[in-house]
Design an enzyme around this catalytic site. Structure first.
Site, PDB file in Angstrom:
ATOM      1  N   CYS A   5      -1.349  -3.282  -5.397  1.00 40.40           N
ATOM      2  CA  CYS A   5      -1.254  -2.153  -4.476  1.00 40.40           C
ATOM      3  C   CYS A   5      -0.385  -2.456  -3.263  1.00 40.40           C
ATOM      4  O   CYS A   5       0.434  -1.622  -2.837  1.00 40.40           O
ATOM      5  CB  CYS A   5      -2.646  -1.724  -4.027  1.00 40.40           C
ATOM      6  SG  CYS A   5      -3.654  -3.068  -3.351  1.00 40.40           S
ATOM      7  N   HIS A  40      -4.172   1.381   2.776  1.00 38.69           N
ATOM      8  CA  HIS A  40      -3.693   0.112   3.313  1.00 38.69           C
ATOM      9  C   HIS A  40      -2.557   0.351   4.307  1.00 38.69           C
ATOM     10  O   HIS A  40      -1.782   1.303   4.171  1.00 38.69           O
ATOM     11  CB  HIS A  40      -3.146  -0.770   2.189  1.00 38.69           C
ATOM     12  CG  HIS A  40      -4.189  -1.323   1.271  1.00 38.69           C
ATOM     13  ND1 HIS A  40      -5.546  -1.185   1.482  1.00 38.69           N
ATOM     14  CD2 HIS A  40      -4.065  -2.039   0.118  1.00 38.69           C
ATOM     15  CE1 HIS A  40      -6.204  -1.795   0.494  1.00 38.69           C
ATOM     16  NE2 HIS A  40      -5.324  -2.319  -0.335  1.00 38.69           N
TER      17      HIS A  40
END
Length: 334
Positions: A128, A240
């Site tokens: 990710c 994130h």
């Protein structure tokens, strides 16, 4: 189009269901697979209740065109042959095959054509943090080759799965109530804290997560780019963030960078510091793009540029990127 999801009950598996539906992905039949614990659960999809089947070594994948797998590296390795035996394209969200020479590692905005060369029938979905970063880096690479990157990540609880998100919520509740917080999913209490370790340490004192950013970025971008990362778990539920410093072969101005980001596929520019406009994870959870802001020249490097990115780990960092790989294949005749 016959589609399968392996790991359907997990956070990414559930996001697969939402993303496939939202993007109107062409599906005639959907199969859901999971562990013995998940088998028998039913999930709604386009007006039907789809029951999860236990993943076994049998002929359940006969006739499947695309299988999205997100059940962990061990499961992916064990069942890869079973899943691909009859011609299914396995788009795998685990770390199992990412650095294998005969498995393409794909972010469609950056290297979509790599997906067409897959001798084992497997396409790997990158980590990710890497996905988020390379989508942004690709915009600058088109202006001047990027020689090196330093990046500090601020990774939400979602990166460790649904149970980790639940634990963070529970910790906050316990602390407010004056109770001792439950610590199971992370090395330490995450609520009101930062943990400067994501994954285990390797011999060079970087964590596996940090080394993924080094190795995966080079493979995806077909580049000698050097990446030094520090990955930090933060008490954010979802999405994130990354602070990125890059060094290019020639100086790239802030104006050039803004223009490149503004027109880059998969990127949304939010960069108006005078009005405090910059991306934040609280606002970007559930969103698809990679958001970029805080763009400025690096005062410590004449060929340097620094910027800030935010992206939803479960969407672009996992399920969405995998679905976009499948869409790329379909759009180009597969």
């Amino acid at each position: 189009m016959k589609v399968a999801i392996v790991g359907a009950s997990g956070a990414v598996g559930q996001e697969f269901l939402r993303v496939l539906d939202e993007r109107n992905f062409p599906i005639d039949e959907l199969l859901l697979f999971g562990s013995s614990r998940s088998a028998g659960r039913a999930y709604p999809f386009r007006g039907k209740q789809i029951v999860v089947k236990e993943l076994k070594h049998n002929d359940d994948f006969k006739g499947v065109d695309i299988a999205f797998t997100s059940a962990g590296a061990g499961t992916s390795k064990e069942f890869a042959e079973t899943i691909t035996r009859y011609g299914a394209i396995m788009i795998d969200n685990s770390s199992a095959f990412r650095m294998d020479d005969d498995v393409p590692l794909v972010v469609p905005e950056v290297n979509g054509d790599d997906a067409f060369v897959r001798p084992r029938g497997i396409i790997a979905n990158p980590n990710c943090t890497t996905i988020q970063m390379v989508v942004a880096l690709n915009a600058i690479e088109a202006l001047s080759h990027i020689k090196r990157v330093h990046v500090a990540t601020y990774q939400a609880a979602s990166g460790a799965g649904a149970s980790a998100m639940a634990e963070l919520k529970k910790q906050f509740e316990q602390l407010v109530a004056g109770e001792q917080p439950t610590v199971e999913k992370f090395y330490f209490q995450l609520a009101y804290n930062l943990i400067p370790q994501v994954d285990v340490f390797t011999d060079n004192l970087y964590t596996k997560e940090e080394m993924k950013m080094y190795n995966e970025t080079r493979k995806i971008m077909h580049s000698d780019i050097a990446v030094s990362a520090t990955c930090v778990r933060v008490p954010v539920m979802r999405a994130h963030s990354e602070a990125i410093w890059i060094e290019t072969e020639r100086p790239v101005s802030v104006a050039e960078a803004r223009e490149a980001f503004a027109h880059a596929k998969g990127v949304v520019l939010e960069d108006d510091p005078a009005n405090r406009v910059y991306p934040m994870p609280l606002e970007k959870a559930g969103c698809d793009p990679v958001y970029v802001g805080r763009i400025r020249s690096d005062i410590a490097n004449p060929n340097g540029l620094t910027f800030w990115t935010v992206s939803d780990q479960i969407r672009k960092g996992a399920a969405l990127n995998a679905v976009q790989i499948a869409e790329y294949l379909l759009a180009h005749g597969e």
